[in-house]
Enzyme design. Structure first.
Site, mmCIF file in Angstrom:
data_model
loop_
_atom_site.group_PDB
_atom_site.id
_atom_site.type_symbol
_atom_site.label_atom_id
_atom_site.label_comp_id
_atom_site.label_asym_id
_atom_site.label_seq_id
_atom_site.Cartn_x
_atom_site.Cartn_y
_atom_site.Cartn_z
ATOM 1 N N GLU A 196 -46.998 -25.427 0.833
ATOM 2 C CA GLU A 196 -48.048 -24.461 1.137
ATOM 3 C C GLU A 196 -47.580 -23.031 0.879
ATOM 4 O OE1 GLU A 196 -48.460 -27.636 4.460
ATOM 5 O OE2 GLU A 196 -46.960 -26.983 3.004
ATOM 6 N N TRP B 179 -23.113 -59.244 -17.636
ATOM 7 C CA TRP B 179 -24.280 -58.648 -17.004
ATOM 8 C C TRP B 179 -25.399 -59.675 -17.064
ATOM 9 C CZ3 TRP B 179 -23.804 -54.288 -14.393
ATOM 10 C CH2 TRP B 179 -22.778 -53.409 -14.743
ATOM 11 N N ARG C 228 -32.149 -45.817 -7.012
ATOM 12 C CA ARG C 228 -31.087 -45.109 -6.294
ATOM 13 C C ARG C 228 -31.463 -43.649 -6.067
ATOM 14 N NH1 ARG C 228 -25.431 -47.167 -9.165
ATOM 15 N NH2 ARG C 228 -25.578 -49.358 -8.522
ATOM 16 N N LEU D 47 -21.998 -47.016 -6.961
ATOM 17 C CA LEU D 47 -23.263 -46.821 -6.234
ATOM 18 C C LEU D 47 -23.712 -45.366 -6.255
ATOM 19 C CD1 LEU D 47 -22.868 -49.215 -3.162
ATOM 20 C CD2 LEU D 47 -23.883 -49.674 -5.391
ATOM 21 N N GLY E 11 -24.755 -58.711 -1.652
ATOM 22 C CA GLY E 11 -24.668 -60.098 -2.038
ATOM 23 C C GLY E 11 -25.673 -60.964 -1.306
ATOM 24 N N PRO E 12 -25.659 -62.258 -1.576
ATOM 25 C CA PRO E 12 -26.673 -63.161 -1.017
ATOM 26 C C PRO E 12 -26.652 -63.274 0.501
ATOM 27 C CG PRO E 12 -24.914 -64.390 -2.117
ATOM 28 C CD PRO E 12 -24.718 -62.953 -2.471
#
Length: 372
Positions: A61, A179, A193, A213, A305-306
């Site tokens: 604003e 990959w 990310r 990361l 991971g799983p």
């Protein structure tokens, strides 16, 4: 909420759509603040525009009113979020609107921040300004889904991301996993990310893959910020040589260990180490998320991971799952993408809703929301 007596629906939606487009210009840079855009009009013509770019800098604003100058007096202002009415990092926007002498304010989504939550609208009305609320409110809330979630529920918006094969595998029996997905899919993850306040992973992923990361794609303007990197490490097994400690940004390690020697070694690498309650399945994920919310994290991306993926799903601590599916098959000895306890009946299955399906490079990207 009153109905406006000035302007038309078509005009209000047209200019609100522009305000939302402006809000998107700060999509990767405003955290922990919400993304907000603003348009000032006079006699149906735009006389000023602005958006919020970074916390501590002027809100949308104020930027739009500055652009409008003297033309703001008697104008209509379109803003994608209810104007704030409290002193935070910057002064209240309601004061700026009142002082500018605007005649009418149209906003999209109400601000669930307890310090605002309708008070912004009330202050404007008390000053004699005509107010219309809830124009394109759903679209505006989606732009700030993490902020809205944190303010309402005390938890960030949690997205689980994984790449897998057509048979839902993430690694061969040998452990080989790079990959699985295409370069295009990996580039798309940079977008996820950049939009996140924190990236959560497990110590197993750190040990096995040594990820950084970080956001490395300069197309996404994060105002120089990197997401907070979060490691779930019950026993402080994170190697001090890990890439996750290098480069800009902070790394936070949640642990159940009280081993001061191991903690000090990570702290020497620049890490923040915090003890976290431990439950039967490992670290208390609810406590982790509430702590991240206390740190003003709106959006969490889980790249793990799983086991950790399955724990977030089983405990209902997720809002969205994004899966990049590669046109490959790894076979039944490969590692599953999610480790979940047995589900006894079909009606007890974890239920998801498809939000978006796209081809990214050679892969399929599935975006699913948790069914409530």
């Amino acid at each position: 909420m009153g109905t406006a007596t000035i302007g038309s629906d078509a005009e209000d939606y047209k200019f609100m759509a522009r305000a939302l487009a402006l809000a998107a210009q700060g999509y990767y840079s405003t955290r922990p603040n919400p993304r907000v855009g603003c348009v000032v009009t006079s006699n149906g013509n735009v006389v000023g525009e602005g958006f919020h770019y970074r916390a501590g800098e002027p809100h949308a604003e104020v930027n739009a009113l500055r652009a409008a100058g003297v033309h703001a007096r008697g104008a209509t202002v379109y803003v994608s979020l209810e104007p704030c009415c409290h002193q935070g990092r910057t002064p209240p926007c309601t004061d700026a609107l009142i002082e500018a002498g605007v005649r009418r304010v149209v906003y999209a989504a109400s601000d669930p921040n307890p310090r605002v939550a309708g008070n912004g609208e009330s202050q404007l009305r008390a000053a004699g300004i005509d107010v219309r609320a809830s124009v394109m409110a759903e679209a505006a809330a989606e732009v700030n889904r993490g902020f809205m979630h944190r303010m309402r529920d005390g938890l960030p918006f949690v997205t689980l991301k994984t790449g897998m094969t057509m048979d839902a595998k993430i690694a061969l029996e040998s452990g080989a996993s790079q990959w699985i997905t295409s370069a295009s899919a990996r580039a798309d993850v940079q977008r996820l990310r950049a939009a996140s306040g924190a990236i959560v992973t497990g110590v197993g992923t750190v040990v096995a893959d040594d990820p950084a990361l970080t956001v490395r794609d300069e197309r996404f303007d994060t105002a120089g910020m990197q997401p907070l990197r979060v490691i779930l490490d019950t026993h402080l097994r994170t190697p001090t040589s890990s890439k996750i400690f290098r480069g800009a940004g902070e790394t936070l390690v949640f642990t159940g260990s009280q081993d001061g020697r191991l903690a000090d070694a990570l702290i020497a690498q620049g890490a923040i180490v915090e003890e976290c309650p431990v439950v039967a399945t490992g670290l208390d994920l609810n406590a982790v998320l509430r702590r991240l919310a206390e740190r003003e994290v709106n959006d969490v991306l889980v790249e793990a991971g799983p086991g950790i993926n399955g724990a977030f799903i089983h405990q209902g601590l997720f809002d969205e799952i994004i899966v990049y599916v590669a046109p490959k098959l790894f076979g039944n000895t490969a590692t599953d993408a999610f480790v979940l306890p047995a589900i006894p009946t079909i009606d007890m299955a974890v239920k998801l809703t498809y939000e978006n399906v796209r081809i990214i490079g050679s892969d399929l990207r599935l975006t699913m929301r948790r069914s409530r």
